[in-house]
Design a protein around this motif. Structure first.
Motif, PDB file in Angstrom:
ATOM      1  N   GLY A 774       9.208  -7.675   4.835  1.00 44.00           N
ATOM      2  CA  GLY A 774       8.731  -7.401   3.476  1.00 44.00           C
ATOM      3  C   GLY A 774       7.228  -7.210   3.468  1.00 44.00           C
ATOM      4  O   GLY A 774       6.717  -6.219   2.900  1.00 44.00           O
ATOM      5  N   ILE A 775       6.502  -8.146   4.116  1.00 45.90           N
ATOM      6  CA  ILE A 775       5.027  -8.075   4.136  1.00 45.90           C
ATOM      7  C   ILE A 775       4.584  -6.763   4.776  1.00 45.90           C
ATOM      8  O   ILE A 775       3.701  -6.066   4.257  1.00 45.90           O
ATOM      9  N   LEU A 782       0.754  -0.333   0.476  1.00 46.98           N
ATOM     10  CA  LEU A 782      -0.629  -0.481  -0.002  1.00 46.98           C
ATOM     11  C   LEU A 782      -1.524   0.560   0.656  1.00 46.98           C
ATOM     12  O   LEU A 782      -2.349   1.204   0.000  1.00 46.98           O
ATOM     13  N   ARG A 783      -1.346   0.762   1.998  1.00 47.05           N
ATOM     14  CA  ARG A 783      -2.180   1.708   2.746  1.00 47.05           C
ATOM     15  C   ARG A 783      -1.965   3.135   2.211  1.00 47.05           C
ATOM     16  O   ARG A 783      -2.910   3.901   2.049  1.00 47.05           O
ATOM     17  N   ALA A 790     -11.434   2.765   2.226  1.00 44.68           N
ATOM     18  CA  ALA A 790     -11.453   2.477   3.670  1.00 44.68           C
ATOM     19  C   ALA A 790     -11.219   0.992   3.952  1.00 44.68           C
ATOM     20  O   ALA A 790     -10.538   0.614   4.916  1.00 44.68           O
ATOM     21  N   GLU A 791     -11.796   0.145   3.100  1.00 47.81           N
ATOM     22  CA  GLU A 791     -11.677  -1.313   3.339  1.00 47.81           C
ATOM     23  C   GLU A 791     -10.226  -1.767   3.218  1.00 47.81           C
ATOM     24  O   GLU A 791      -9.716  -2.544   4.040  1.00 47.81           O
ATOM     25  N   ILE A 792      -9.566  -1.225   2.154  1.00 42.43           N
ATOM     26  CA  ILE A 792      -8.156  -1.589   1.946  1.00 42.43           C
ATOM     27  C   ILE A 792      -7.324  -1.127   3.124  1.00 42.43           C
ATOM     28  O   ILE A 792      -6.457  -1.842   3.643  1.00 42.43           O
ATOM     29  N   ASN A 797      -4.082  -2.304   7.655  1.00 45.34           N
ATOM     30  CA  ASN A 797      -3.810  -2.086   9.103  1.00 45.34           C
ATOM     31  C   ASN A 797      -3.704  -3.420   9.841  1.00 45.34           C
ATOM     32  O   ASN A 797      -2.815  -3.620  10.676  1.00 45.34           O
ATOM     33  N   GLN A 798      -4.673  -4.273   9.498  1.00 46.62           N
ATOM     34  CA  GLN A 798      -4.666  -5.595  10.178  1.00 46.62           C
ATOM     35  C   GLN A 798      -3.403  -6.374   9.820  1.00 46.62           C
ATOM     36  O   GLN A 798      -2.792  -7.034  10.686  1.00 46.62           O
TER      37      GLN A 798
END
Ligand code: ADP
Length: 990
Positions: A774-775, A782-783, A790-792, A797-798
């Motif tokens: 799910g996460i 979200l991406r 860019a920050e999001i 990504n992380q």
């Protein structure tokens, strides 16, 4: 004109002969004669030839003249005794050696536990020795008288006695203890026997071939003189012949000089076997010439009485050489008997008449005192013999003197037989029997010799008994019968002391001695020496204790009660060899007593019984042998039981210690049997003593912390009656080594724990899997939705990266928990270990980012196992990647296989850092890792472990495997082996 010799000539010849004898003895003592000759059975047989005294040498011809074939009794009687050696002589030899009994008086005093018995035997023997000594002296004096044809010169006889005394002192009383033998004496006596045998044979041959011109001529002469042959036959029907036989049978054992040569100076016990046929043969040779000599003497009308025909033959044919030969033969026979008889008698008088009355002071040198006393006694006895000879007025015939002596010794035959075969006989019986016999003997035989009484009236029987040569055998039989009847009656009617019963049991043939297990006051060999120093002086006491310790091969620090009891017995035996059994018993029971208070208790010494039974094994027959076989079987069962068995007496003395217990404790049975439980080594002492005292009969899984690795034991105990002592309850302890079971249990618990962690992991993984997916979805969404920020994008990504990592962990958790769940039979196939290894190496080398190491696949291409190749590849990948991580840059990693019939072993060895001891314990637990967070999950080895278990294999780790450099790790995996041929078939089918 008959040959005549001058006195000086004869004295010179005798002296030369005796000096030769000195030389022989001296050469033997100085080891000039090889030992194997001295100890050869032939030497023993010849030395026993001392039996053929001057009486046999000269007197036999007289006997043959008087009793016809009856003269053969002298040989047949003794041969009978020797043919019965296994039941008569061996047991006595065994007793004399075990208890160091140097004479018949010693034997009887030991058996009847009475110094009176010793004293009476000695006196009886002295009485009988005197006529025998006188006989020998007289024969020498007579022969000199005949040869010089002058009245007998007593001073010549005295000179002869002096020389003999000197010889006896020099060569017969060198050692005081019976344990040391007089080799010189034995060899010289053997030499003497040879001289007399050769002399007699030559004279016999002369009689047959020169006097008679061969056997046919002798035959012719006999057929012309029928009456002589008839004389030989007739007396056989009468009494004397049987009595003579009995006399000579008894004399083989009871005559002091025979006892001395057969038993006391026996250099080699096995020689007795040869002697049992060798001595009869020797005597047969001695008896062969007797009749020819008699007939030749009769034919020639020799100028002497038939008794001296052996000598007279030479005189009759006027041959100087033949006469001297007979003289020498007679001389050697006489001197041999005097020497040995005196030595035997001096020992007896010392042990039974002197020492009980006067003991040497403890301060002086006891050994020296004993030696000088013995020498004095030798002189005294020979002088007494000489005195007796003088008092007889030298007018006795030899055979009469001999008979008197022999009948006296016959009185001790019942005693000897009762030693071996009648334990019921006691000292009162023996003493009264011997006294009754000796009195009858004195009246019937000794008295007529000295007085003029020729007959006496027996009022009860209203019979006048005539004392003459023809009636001696009545006196002999009367004396023996009186003796036996009194002995039996008194023994049956009186009580026997416990001590005496014990030694009676110890002496009886084939009886297993049952010594008691009693406690001594002294508890170390040192204390033995201190106690014995009181009567013997410190030096002697120390020497005796050391000697006994050495005999038994016991160390000086011995404390085991069992060994100390043996030491006490040994000291008693050694002292008995030195001072006689009466004094020895007295000393030992006074200074080394057993405890008698109520605390101590008595039971049988089973070690001793068992060791004796071992000795007797070959001799047991019938029911006894069957019982012994049964005993052995039970004993063997206990000995070989795969469980430690230890049995204890009531006083905690260890009676049994079986083989399993030896292995378990590392303490040998020979070291502990006979010692107290509190004397054994730690940690066993505490364990066993505490358990023996504990009220509970079982102790489970006791952890024993010793010097070496820990052990777990189950202990059980039960009360048992001590053998042969009901009422004395001892204990039997059982020790079961459960260390292996305990380790197995630990292993089981360990894998159970791993399994439960596995189940937990599976549950957790399952639960985490869905939210993580799910996460990851949310982060990706979200991406995509915010692709301008860019920050999001970076953060999402992380998140995705981290969720991947979590997924990986979850993945491995899942595969770990799935291990062992599939039904292996469905998809197991033959796997070639070389190929699996190559595949794993190939997969690992795809990762270009990791450090460079060199893998060496040294597996045998013929080694196969049965399993899941994918999962086995997983095992190898995990192990090889761990090895790579631990190895330095460009390190080497070796993968090898070895195989037995049923298994293959795969080893993975690296030269890396190794694993610490602390880590080794937890190596296979899930989540155990030493790597940095993110580097390792700690699940690799746990997975390996479960896969290998699933394949019915085992995994072990050695680290460090390079002990010198303390580096490197080696994993060894054992898997069931699949034979390549079978494999091919299976793979073909698949
Ligand atoms: P991980 O590799 O994820 O740490 P493992 O269960 O595979 O988990 O290994 C557990 C630990 O065992 C490792 O962290 C490492 O310290 C040690 N280990 C395993 N194999 C070796 C090796 N060949 N040499 C040195 N240490 C090793």
């Amino acid at each position: 004109m008959l040959t005549s010799f001058s006195i000086s000539q004869l004295v010179l010849i005798s002296t030369t002969y005796l000096l030769t004898l000195f030389g022989v003895a001296w050469a033997t003592e100085h080891r000039w004669v090889p030992r194997w000759i001295v100890r050869h059975p032939l030497t023993y047989i010849l030395s026993l030839g001392v039996y053929a005294s001057a009486w046999a040498f000269f007197g036999s011809v007289g006997l043959a003249y008087q009793y016809g074939y009856g003269f053969l009794a002298i040989y047949l009687g003794l041969s009978g005794a020797f043919l019965l050696a296994p039941v008569l002589l061996y047991p006595i030899l065994h007793l004399t050696r075990t208890y160091q009994l140097s004479s018949l008086a010693d034997l009887l005093a030991f058996r009847f536990r009475s110094s009176w018995v010793g004293a009476i035997t000695t006196i009886g023997m002295l009485l009988s020795a005197m006529p025998l000594l006188a006989l020998q002296i007289q024969s020498v004096a007579d022969t000199i008288g005949i040869l010089t044809r002058q009245p007998i010169q007593d001073y010549v006889a005295l000179a002869f006695c002096v020389l003999i005394t000197l010889f006896s002192i020099l060569f017969g009383a060198r050692h005081i203890s019976t344990r040391e033998k007089h080799e010189g004496l034995v060899f010289a006596i053997a030499f003497e026997s040879l001289v007399k045998l050769v002399a007699l044979l030559i004279i016999g041959a002369y009689a047959v071939f020169v006097v008679f011109d061969g056997p046919s001529d002798l035959d012719m002469w006999l057929s012309q003189n029928q009456s002589i042959l008839a004389d030989l036959q007739i007396p056989l029907q009468e009494g004397p012949w049987r009595t003579l036989l009995l006399l000579f049978f008894a004399s083989a054992i009871v005559m002091p000089h025979m006892y001395h040569m057969i038993f006391t100076e026996n250099l080699n016990p096995r020689s007795m076997v040869s002697a049992s046929w060798g001595l009869p043969l020797f005597l047969l040779l001695m008896s062969l010439p007797i009749l020819p000599i008699l007939w030749a003497g009769l034919k020639l009308g020799a100028p002497t009485s038939p008794e001296y025909f052996t000598l007279g033959l030479g005189l009759a044919v006027n041959s100087e050489r033949l006469t001297l030969l007979a003289f020498m033969g007679g001389l050697s026979a006489a001197s041999g008997v005097i020497i040995v008889l005196t030595l035997a008698m001096s020992g007896m008088v010392m042990n039974h008449l002197v020492l009980p009355l006067y003991q040497p002071p403890a301060e002086g040198n006891i050994y020296r005192w004993l030696k000088w006393m013995r020498r004095t006694l030798i002189v005294a006895i020979i002088l007494a013999g000489y005195g007796f000879y003088l008092s007889l007025g030298s007018q006795q015939d030899l055979s009469n003197l001999g008979l008197v002596a022999f009948v006296a010794t016959l009185q001790f035959l019942p005693g000897v037989l009762s030693v071996l075969y009648w334990p019921r006989g006691n000292s009162y019986g023996f003493i009264s029997g011997a006294v009754a016999g000796m009195i009858t003997w004195s009246i019937g035989m000794l008295l007529p010799m000295f007085s003029n009484i020729q007959e006496f009236y027996l009022p009860l029987l209203d019979y006048t008994y005539v004392l003459d040569d023809r009636n001696w055998h009545f006196s002999a039989i009367a004396a023996l019968s009186m003796n036996c009847i009194t002995f039996i009656l008194v023994s049956l009617l009186t009580r026997t002391s416990i001590e005496e019963q014990r030694s009676a049991q110890a002496c009886v043939v084939n009886n297993v001695r049952r010594p008691e297990r009693r406690e001594l006051y002294v508890s170390t060999p040192h204390e033995f020496a201190v106690e014995l120093a009181k009567p013997l002086g410190a030096v002697t006491a120390q020497r005796e204790v050391e000697q006994a310790l050495q005999d038994l091969q016991i160390p000086f620090d011995e404390r085991r009660p069992f060994a100390l009891r043996r030491l006490r017995d040994r000291i008693e035996a050694n002292l008995s060899g030195l001072m006689g059994p009466s004094v020895a018993q007295d000393l030992v029971s006074t200074f080394l007593p057993y405890k008698t208070d109520s605390q101590s208790y008595i039971s049988e010494d089973i070690h001793f019984i068992e060791s004796r039974l071992e000795d007797y094994q070959s001799r047991l027959t019938g029911l006894a042998a069957e019982l012994d076989a049964l005993r052995r079987y039970h004993r063997q069962t206990l000995q070989d039981l795969p469980m430690g068995v230890c049995s204890l007496a009531r006083d905690r003395e260890i009676l049994m210690w079986n083989r399993a217990l030896e292995d378990l404790t590392g303490i040998t049975a020979s070291r502990v049997i006979g010692s107290r439980l509190d004397d054994i080594d730690r940690p066993w002492r505490e364990l066993l003593t505490n358990f023996a005292q504990d009220s509970s009969p079982h102790l489970y899984k006791h952890a024993l912390q010793g010097a070496y690795e820990p052990r777990w034991l189950n202990l059980h105990k039960a009360a048992i009656d001590e053998p042969l002592a009901p009422g004395n309850s001892g204990l039997v302890l059982l020790l079961e080594d459960v260390t292996q079971t305990r380790l197995l249990e630990d292993k089981l618990v360990h894998s159970e724990r791993l399994a439960s962690i596995g189940r937990l992991a599976a549950g957790v993984a399952h639960e985490i899997g869905n939210p993580i997916t799910g996460i990851a979805c949310l982060a990706q969404n979200l991406r995509e939705e915010r692709d301008d920020d860019a920050e999001i994008i970076e953060i999402s990504n992380q998140i995705v990266e981290q969720t991947k990592r979590v997924s990986r962990i979850v993945q491995s958790l899942m595969s770990f928990s799935h291990a062992g769940q599939q039904n292996q039979d469905d998809y197991y196939e033959p796997v070639n270990l070389f190929e699996v290894t190559s595949e794993a190496i190939h997969l690992l080398s795809l990762n270009k980012l990791s450090k460079t190491v060199h893998y060496y696949n040294l597996c045998d291409t013929q080694h196969w196992t049965l399993g899941d190749s994918q999962r086995l590849a997983q095992v190898l990948i995990n192990l090889l990647s761990n090895a790579r991580d631990a190895s330095p840059e460009h390190g080497h990693i070796y993968i090898r296989t070895t195989a037995s019939n049923s298994h293959v072993e795969l080893s993975i060895e690296d030269q890396g850092s190794g694993i610490s001891t602390a880590s080794l314990e937890h190596l296979f637990e899930p989540f155990f890792t030493t790597k940095d967070p993110g580097q390792g999950t700690g699940l690799g080895l746990a997975l390996v472990y479960s896969i290998i278990e699933e394949h019915q294999g085992e995994i072990h780790v050695e680290s460090p495997c390079d002990l010198e450099q303390q580096l490197g790790t080696c994993f060894r995996i054992t898997l069931p082996r699949q034979q390549p041929t079978a494999t091919l078939l299976v793979s073909d089918l698949l």
